[in-house]
Scaffold this motif. Structure first.
Motif, PDB file in Angstrom:
ATOM      1  N   SER A   1     -20.102   0.005  -3.412  1.00 36.67           N
ATOM      2  CA  SER A   1     -19.258   1.182  -3.588  1.00 36.67           C
ATOM      3  C   SER A   1     -18.298   1.302  -2.412  1.00 36.67           C
ATOM      4  N   VAL A   2     -17.059   1.676  -2.718  1.00 39.07           N
ATOM      5  CA  VAL A   2     -16.045   1.910  -1.697  1.00 39.07           C
ATOM      6  C   VAL A   2     -15.544   3.336  -1.888  1.00 39.07           C
ATOM      7  N   LEU A   3     -15.475   4.085  -0.814  1.00 37.37           N
ATOM      8  CA  LEU A   3     -15.024   5.463  -0.859  1.00 37.37           C
ATOM      9  C   LEU A   3     -13.813   5.622   0.051  1.00 37.37           C
ATOM     10  N   THR A   4     -12.702   6.084  -0.499  1.00 37.89           N
ATOM     11  CA  THR A   4     -11.529   6.361   0.319  1.00 37.89           C
ATOM     12  C   THR A   4     -11.343   7.869   0.390  1.00 37.89           C
ATOM     13  N   ILE A   5     -10.795   8.337   1.496  1.00 36.48           N
ATOM     14  CA  ILE A   5     -10.576   9.765   1.703  1.00 36.48           C
ATOM     15  C   ILE A   5      -9.082   9.999   1.862  1.00 36.48           C
ATOM     16  N   THR A   6      -8.552  10.911   1.073  1.00 36.18           N
ATOM     17  CA  THR A   6      -7.132  11.237   1.145  1.00 36.18           C
ATOM     18  C   THR A   6      -6.973  12.715   1.480  1.00 36.18           C
ATOM     19  N   SER A   7      -5.788  13.076   1.921  1.00 42.59           N
ATOM     20  CA  SER A   7      -5.543  14.474   2.277  1.00 42.59           C
ATOM     21  C   SER A   7      -5.026  15.243   1.076  1.00 42.59           C
ATOM     22  N   TYR A   8      -5.008  16.538   1.187  1.00 43.11           N
ATOM     23  CA  TYR A   8      -4.563  17.424   0.118  1.00 43.11           C
ATOM     24  C   TYR A   8      -3.101  17.197  -0.239  1.00 43.11           C
ATOM     25  N   SER A   9      -2.351  16.607   0.659  1.00 45.00           N
ATOM     26  CA  SER A   9      -0.911  16.443   0.421  1.00 45.00           C
ATOM     27  C   SER A   9      -0.614  15.520  -0.757  1.00 45.00           C
ATOM     28  N   VAL A  10      -1.600  14.784  -1.245  1.00 50.99           N
ATOM     29  CA  VAL A  10      -1.365  13.970  -2.431  1.00 50.99           C
ATOM     30  C   VAL A  10      -1.182  14.871  -3.654  1.00 50.99           C
ATOM     31  N   LYS A  11      -1.759  16.064  -3.626  1.00 58.53           N
ATOM     32  CA  LYS A  11      -1.601  17.025  -4.709  1.00 58.53           C
ATOM     33  C   LYS A  11      -0.492  18.041  -4.413  1.00 58.53           C
ATOM     34  N   GLN A  12      -0.364  18.418  -3.144  1.00 63.20           N
ATOM     35  CA  GLN A  12       0.623  19.412  -2.720  1.00 63.20           C
ATOM     36  C   GLN A  12       1.376  18.852  -1.519  1.00 63.20           C
ATOM     37  N   PRO A  13       2.497  18.167  -1.724  1.00 67.78           N
ATOM     38  CA  PRO A  13       3.206  17.507  -0.620  1.00 67.78           C
ATOM     39  C   PRO A  13       3.659  18.464   0.477  1.00 67.78           C
ATOM     40  N   PHE A  14       3.614  17.960   1.690  1.00 70.09           N
ATOM     41  CA  PHE A  14       4.119  18.685   2.849  1.00 70.09           C
ATOM     42  C   PHE A  14       5.536  18.208   3.128  1.00 70.09           C
ATOM     43  N   PRO A  15       6.303  18.950   3.908  1.00 65.83           N
ATOM     44  CA  PRO A  15       7.711  18.596   4.120  1.00 65.83           C
ATOM     45  C   PRO A  15       7.949  17.455   5.100  1.00 65.83           C
TER      46      PRO A  15
ATOM     47  N   MET B   1      -2.374   0.358   5.645  1.00 71.49           N
ATOM     48  CA  MET B   1      -2.713  -1.052   5.650  1.00 71.49           C
ATOM     49  C   MET B   1      -4.148  -1.282   6.125  1.00 71.49           C
ATOM     50  N   SER B   2      -4.683  -0.343   6.896  1.00 75.01           N
ATOM     51  CA  SER B   2      -6.058  -0.506   7.377  1.00 75.01           C
ATOM     52  C   SER B   2      -7.064  -0.489   6.223  1.00 75.01           C
ATOM     53  N   HIS B   3      -6.770   0.301   5.178  1.00 72.83           N
ATOM     54  CA  HIS B   3      -7.649   0.309   4.009  1.00 72.83           C
ATOM     55  C   HIS B   3      -7.734  -1.087   3.395  1.00 72.83           C
ATOM     56  N   VAL B   4      -6.588  -1.715   3.245  1.00 73.33           N
ATOM     57  CA  VAL B   4      -6.521  -3.039   2.627  1.00 73.33           C
ATOM     58  C   VAL B   4      -7.292  -4.055   3.465  1.00 73.33           C
ATOM     59  N   ARG B   5      -7.079  -4.034   4.752  1.00 71.67           N
ATOM     60  CA  ARG B   5      -7.752  -5.002   5.635  1.00 71.67           C
ATOM     61  C   ARG B   5      -9.261  -4.824   5.628  1.00 71.67           C
ATOM     62  N   LEU B   6      -9.705  -3.576   5.670  1.00 70.48           N
ATOM     63  CA  LEU B   6     -11.145  -3.321   5.691  1.00 70.48           C
ATOM     64  C   LEU B   6     -11.800  -3.730   4.372  1.00 70.48           C
ATOM     65  N   ILE B   7     -11.188  -3.375   3.263  1.00 70.95           N
ATOM     66  CA  ILE B   7     -11.754  -3.743   1.960  1.00 70.95           C
ATOM     67  C   ILE B   7     -11.738  -5.252   1.777  1.00 70.95           C
ATOM     68  N   ARG B   8     -10.668  -5.911   2.192  1.00 71.36           N
ATOM     69  CA  ARG B   8     -10.590  -7.369   2.082  1.00 71.36           C
ATOM     70  C   ARG B   8     -11.700  -8.031   2.895  1.00 71.36           C
ATOM     71  N   ALA B   9     -11.977  -7.512   4.095  1.00 69.05           N
ATOM     72  CA  ALA B   9     -13.035  -8.089   4.931  1.00 69.05           C
ATOM     73  C   ALA B   9     -14.422  -7.836   4.333  1.00 69.05           C
ATOM     74  N   ALA B  10     -14.593  -6.694   3.676  1.00 65.89           N
ATOM     75  CA  ALA B  10     -15.901  -6.343   3.117  1.00 65.89           C
ATOM     76  C   ALA B  10     -16.142  -6.930   1.737  1.00 65.89           C
ATOM     77  N   LEU B  11     -15.107  -7.405   1.083  1.00 64.75           N
ATOM     78  CA  LEU B  11     -15.211  -7.861  -0.306  1.00 64.75           C
ATOM     79  C   LEU B  11     -16.306  -8.904  -0.555  1.00 64.75           C
ATOM     80  N   PRO B  12     -16.475  -9.925   0.288  1.00 68.12           N
ATOM     81  CA  PRO B  12     -17.565 -10.879   0.030  1.00 68.12           C
ATOM     82  C   PRO B  12     -18.947 -10.217   0.021  1.00 68.12           C
TER      83      PRO B  12
END
Length: 79
Positions: free
Chosen positions: A21-35, A1-12
């Motif tokens: 430009s907006v850059l988000t960083i995700t972990s490797y688990s989006v490609k290879q899920p962890f248990p 939810m922090s991504h949404v709040r930050l982008i919403r505040a920066a949108l204007p």
């Protein structure tokens, strides 16, 4: 939810910029899920948010990208 709040505040400010430009960083688990549930769900939502915003706000000249952070590495303490 922090991504949404930050982008919403920066949108204007992003809309006023000529090179927004907006850059988000995700972990490797989006490609290879962890248990664990958290690591399987959270990165996928971040990628989905980034893609949705790119489609919606790309026409306004705002660029959205997502970086895939490397996954865990094995070393002597994790074996």
């Amino acid at each position: 939810m922090s991504h949404v709040r930050l982008i919403r505040a920066a949108l204007p400010y992003l809309r006023q910029s000529k090179a927004a430009s907006v850059l988000t960083i995700t972990s490797y688990s989006v490609k290879q899920p962890f248990p664990t549930w958290y690591f399987q769900q959270h990165p996928g939502r971040t990628v989905g948010l980034t893609k949705s915003l790119a489609l919606e706000l790309g026409v306004a000249g705002i660029r959205f990208n997502s970086i895939l952070r490397p996954g865990p590495k094995q070393n002597a303490s994790t074996i």
